[in-house]
Scaffold this motif. Sequence first.
Motif, mmCIF file in Angstrom:
data_model
loop_
_atom_site.group_PDB
_atom_site.id
_atom_site.type_symbol
_atom_site.label_atom_id
_atom_site.label_comp_id
_atom_site.label_asym_id
_atom_site.label_seq_id
_atom_site.Cartn_x
_atom_site.Cartn_y
_atom_site.Cartn_z
ATOM 1 N N PHE A 40 0.835 -1.192 0.000
ATOM 2 C CA PHE A 40 0.000 0.000 0.000
ATOM 3 C C PHE A 40 0.881 1.257 0.000
ATOM 4 N N PRO A 41 0.475 2.361 -0.639
ATOM 5 C CA PRO A 41 -0.783 2.570 -1.351
ATOM 6 C C PRO A 41 -0.699 2.267 -2.844
ATOM 7 N N ASP A 42 0.451 1.746 -3.304
ATOM 8 C CA ASP A 42 0.621 1.535 -4.740
ATOM 9 C C ASP A 42 -0.157 0.334 -5.260
ATOM 10 N N TYR A 43 -0.485 -0.578 -4.354
ATOM 11 C CA TYR A 43 -1.241 -1.765 -4.739
ATOM 12 C C TYR A 43 -2.460 -1.923 -3.840
ATOM 13 N N ARG A 44 -3.494 -2.555 -4.379
ATOM 14 C CA ARG A 44 -4.678 -2.911 -3.606
ATOM 15 C C ARG A 44 -4.767 -4.428 -3.549
ATOM 16 N N ARG A 45 -5.438 -4.911 -2.520
ATOM 17 C CA ARG A 45 -5.575 -6.363 -2.352
ATOM 18 C C ARG A 45 -6.982 -6.795 -2.713
ATOM 19 N N ALA A 46 -7.068 -7.856 -3.492
ATOM 20 C CA ALA A 46 -8.353 -8.427 -3.884
ATOM 21 C C ALA A 46 -8.410 -9.888 -3.447
ATOM 22 N N ILE A 47 -9.621 -10.411 -3.349
ATOM 23 C CA ILE A 47 -9.842 -11.833 -3.068
ATOM 24 C C ILE A 47 -10.403 -12.458 -4.340
ATOM 25 N N LEU A 48 -9.628 -13.330 -4.963
ATOM 26 C CA LEU A 48 -10.070 -13.959 -6.197
ATOM 27 C C LEU A 48 -10.768 -15.281 -5.900
ATOM 28 N N PRO A 49 -11.997 -15.481 -6.385
ATOM 29 C CA PRO A 49 -12.695 -16.745 -6.160
ATOM 30 C C PRO A 49 -12.182 -17.826 -7.113
ATOM 31 N N GLY A 50 -12.021 -19.006 -6.581
ATOM 32 C CA GLY A 50 -11.480 -20.094 -7.376
ATOM 33 C C GLY A 50 -12.395 -20.584 -8.469
ATOM 34 N N ASP A 51 -13.699 -20.293 -8.374
ATOM 35 C CA ASP A 51 -14.578 -20.735 -9.457
ATOM 36 C C ASP A 51 -14.437 -19.843 -10.685
ATOM 37 N N THR A 52 -14.029 -18.591 -10.501
ATOM 38 C CA THR A 52 -13.821 -17.675 -11.624
ATOM 39 C C THR A 52 -12.385 -17.725 -12.130
ATOM 40 N N PHE A 53 -11.450 -17.908 -11.215
ATOM 41 C CA PHE A 53 -10.028 -17.990 -11.542
ATOM 42 C C PHE A 53 -9.507 -19.333 -11.035
ATOM 43 N N PRO A 54 -9.656 -20.408 -11.804
ATOM 44 C CA PRO A 54 -9.246 -21.731 -11.312
ATOM 45 C C PRO A 54 -7.774 -21.775 -10.923
ATOM 46 N N MET A 55 -7.512 -22.335 -9.731
ATOM 47 C CA MET A 55 -6.152 -22.412 -9.194
ATOM 48 C C MET A 55 -5.909 -23.867 -8.787
ATOM 49 N N THR A 56 -5.027 -24.542 -9.508
ATOM 50 C CA THR A 56 -4.811 -25.965 -9.311
ATOM 51 C C THR A 56 -3.457 -26.217 -8.668
ATOM 52 N N MET A 57 -3.486 -26.873 -7.512
ATOM 53 C CA MET A 57 -2.266 -27.211 -6.789
ATOM 54 C C MET A 57 -1.528 -28.340 -7.504
ATOM 55 N N PRO A 58 -0.226 -28.520 -7.209
ATOM 56 C CA PRO A 58 0.509 -29.645 -7.803
ATOM 57 C C PRO A 58 -0.088 -31.007 -7.437
ATOM 58 N N SER A 59 -0.836 -31.053 -6.333
ATOM 59 C CA SER A 59 -1.493 -32.288 -5.910
ATOM 60 C C SER A 59 -2.745 -32.578 -6.723
ATOM 61 N N GLY A 60 -3.186 -31.613 -7.541
ATOM 62 C CA GLY A 60 -4.408 -31.768 -8.305
ATOM 63 C C GLY A 60 -5.618 -31.152 -7.646
ATOM 64 N N GLU A 61 -5.485 -30.762 -6.373
ATOM 65 C CA GLU A 61 -6.595 -30.118 -5.679
ATOM 66 C C GLU A 61 -6.713 -28.659 -6.114
ATOM 67 N N ARG A 62 -7.888 -28.099 -5.860
ATOM 68 C CA ARG A 62 -8.193 -26.733 -6.291
ATOM 69 C C ARG A 62 -8.339 -25.815 -5.081
ATOM 70 N N LEU A 63 -7.729 -24.636 -5.173
ATOM 71 C CA LEU A 63 -7.938 -23.604 -4.164
ATOM 72 C C LEU A 63 -9.315 -22.985 -4.365
ATOM 73 N N SER A 64 -10.026 -22.735 -3.277
ATOM 74 C CA SER A 64 -11.337 -22.093 -3.387
ATOM 75 C C SER A 64 -11.219 -20.581 -3.513
ATOM 76 N N GLY A 65 -10.030 -20.034 -3.221
ATOM 77 C CA GLY A 65 -9.816 -18.598 -3.336
ATOM 78 C C GLY A 65 -8.419 -18.237 -2.893
ATOM 79 N N ALA A 66 -7.981 -17.042 -3.253
ATOM 80 C CA ALA A 66 -6.666 -16.550 -2.835
ATOM 81 C C ALA A 66 -6.642 -15.044 -2.968
ATOM 82 N N TYR A 67 -5.802 -14.411 -2.161
ATOM 83 C CA TYR A 67 -5.575 -12.985 -2.289
ATOM 84 C C TYR A 67 -4.636 -12.707 -3.461
#
Length: 291
Positions: A161-188
């Motif tokens: 801050f203040p040059d950047y803002r923080r968002a919460i990205l939902p995993g259903d809109t932005f799929p995030m796949t772990m090396p284990s094959g599992e999916r994150l439900s969200g991330a900052y």
Amino acid sequence: MKDRSLEALGLDTVPAKEPLTYPGRPTPEPSLLTGDQLLQLDVRPLRLGEWYVEEQAQQRRLDEALAGLGQAGTGHRHPVIAIGSNASPGQVSHKLSRLGLPAAVPMVPVRVRGIGVGCSGHISPAGYVAGTPFVDPEAEAVLVVTWLDSAQLKAVDATEFPDYRRAILPGDTFPMTMPSGERLSGAYIYFSAHGVLSGPGGTPRPGGGDQAELLTGLLAESARLRELLGPDPAAWVHRAGADRSVREQGTRIFGEEGWVLPQTDFLPYVDDSAELRLYDDLPPLGGFLES
């Protein structure tokens, strides 16, 4: 046992100290950063805390290893998609250690869809032009996710801050796949409050590459930047890093040259309470996983 120090692994570069090395080298594999060490994680088809970390020729579950260090387990941490130098173990260790915080951070390359990596429309305090994400439905890339505890997240907030803002990205809109094959439900994720630099074609200028090459290109495209920051990248980072007014003038030139694209696609996901959370306890996003 293999030397897992950041120096031995070639991951000890700190872009905040050496601006032309930005963004630094990202962690190449699932790892646990502990100070100046980067311990390899053995990926299992289980939740992150159940993966194994090898330390001193023995293996322990990641959550057990964190507990042994007196640190919060993965279920009490916040997954943060790292863009730019926050994916670099050397930079993360530097940021946390200089604030007196333990640099104990799981760092995992994760396949993320819908996010491109560009260049922020401002000059950073260190003098380099930092990266920023932008929404690109066609993009797919492997990006490092760091799991920060609440104190670490507040500390990183303060550096962004203040040059950047923080968002919460939902995993259903932005799929995030772990090396284990599992999916994150969200991330900052942190995105630039200054917009994204465009390239000659009017689309976002690619970020994450060689900083000297980027600065050389910007200098070639603007006589005003050459006069202010030239003739070369070394002069740029020296002058910009030493003088806030020079950075501000250079940032204004980006806009006056017509290079800055507004960042609006992340606005629906902005964590509006992030500034307040610099001072309050916040419940963990938790790195919850979906099968």
